[in-house]
Scaffold this active site. Structure first.
Site, mmCIF file in Angstrom:
data_model
loop_
_atom_site.group_PDB
_atom_site.id
_atom_site.type_symbol
_atom_site.label_atom_id
_atom_site.label_comp_id
_atom_site.label_asym_id
_atom_site.label_seq_id
_atom_site.Cartn_x
_atom_site.Cartn_y
_atom_site.Cartn_z
ATOM 1 N N SER A 134 1.005 -0.830 -0.196
ATOM 2 C CA SER A 134 -0.104 -0.013 0.454
ATOM 3 C C SER A 134 1.385 1.394 0.035
ATOM 4 C CB SER A 134 -0.980 -0.347 1.149
ATOM 5 O OG SER A 134 -1.658 1.280 1.414
ATOM 6 N N TYR A 147 -1.845 0.050 10.767
ATOM 7 C CA TYR A 147 -1.751 0.034 9.191
ATOM 8 C C TYR A 147 -0.249 -0.268 8.519
ATOM 9 C CZ TYR A 147 -3.988 -1.195 4.605
ATOM 10 O OH TYR A 147 -3.715 -1.543 3.503
#
Length: 250
Positions: A134, A147
């Site tokens: 990501s 995250y």
């Protein structure tokens, strides 16, 4: 000509399911891997893929998946897509259990699948490992600490593997998407559809699961001497992690 065979994790929805569809369209044999049997069964009926119900956070489950996959023939690619985010707590308010859960799936889940299938990928003579990280794996942002930390971990797995496998017939590819609108990611992270919808409010054309699958499929279908170390993909409206153009009329 040998038919190429891929294992795609997190395949029951979103980017994983779209990748299964596109690789099948490109002529690959595909094994779809995820926890939800009903969704995998429906995807298999739609695409002709095979599937193995697997929890990538469980050592025995991954070992059993690898044994079943390898009993069916060579493996040429692993698309390590399973992942996810939980909440938007600040570091000061962080819940250790949430961080642990994100680490289990985004980091250790990738590690388990890579170590289980790497010998077969090498043996194939033209193996590929695609790690779905990501932009959070490259840039920190407020409310994303757990995250961000986990996706930095998946990025580091890809970067380290590439060094360790130099000279061997296995490419290591990292795809790092920015804002992607899928049916489940933000809803699961934030706990409601209304909260998820606000993430994309006013954003013209966020990326879709199909966009990400297209990037994955493109990298896998390049000649094998051509390695895409890292591909960062974002919607046009997202100039950076913290800079998103929003049209209030949308």
């Amino acid at each position: 000509m040998t038919t190429l065979r891929a294992v795609v994790t997190g395949a029951s929805s979103g980017i994983g399911a779209a990748t299964v569809r596109q690789l099948r369209e490109a002529g690959w044999d595909v094994v779809a891997v995820a926890r939800r049997a009903e969704k995998l069964r429906a995807l298999a009926e739609e695409t002709g893929a095979s599937y193995v119900v697997t929890d990538v956070t469980d050592d025995e489950s991954v070992a059993a998946m690898a044994a079943e996959v390898l009993s069916g023939g060579p493996v040429h690619a692993l698309v390590a897509n399973a992942g996810g985010a939980i909440g938007t707590d600040t570091i000061a308010e962080a819940k250790v259990d949430d961080w642990r859960a994100m680490y289990e799936v985004n980091v250790l889940g990738v590690l388990r699948c890579v170590t289980a299938l790497l010998p077969a990928l090498e043996e194939s003579g033209r193996g590929d490992i695609v790690v779905l990280s990501s932009t959070a794996g490259h840039i920190a942002y407020e409310g994303g600490g757990g995250y961000v930390a986990a996706k930095h971990g998946s990025h580091t797995i890809a970067a380290t593997l590439r060094l360790e496998l130099a000279g061997k017939p296995v490419r290591v590819i990292e795809i790092a998407p920015g804002m992607v609108r899928t049916e489940e990611f933000s809803r699961k992270r934030l706990g409601s559809q209304d909260a998820a919808d606000k993430v994309y409010e006013g954003v013209e054309h966020p990326l879709t699961a199909e966009d990400c699958a297209d990037a994955i499929t493109w990298t896998l279908t390049r000649p094998h001497h051509f390695n895409v170390d890292l591909m960062v993909i974002r919607p046009l409206a997202q100039a950076a992690q913290h800079k998103v153009a929003r049209n209030q009329g949308l």
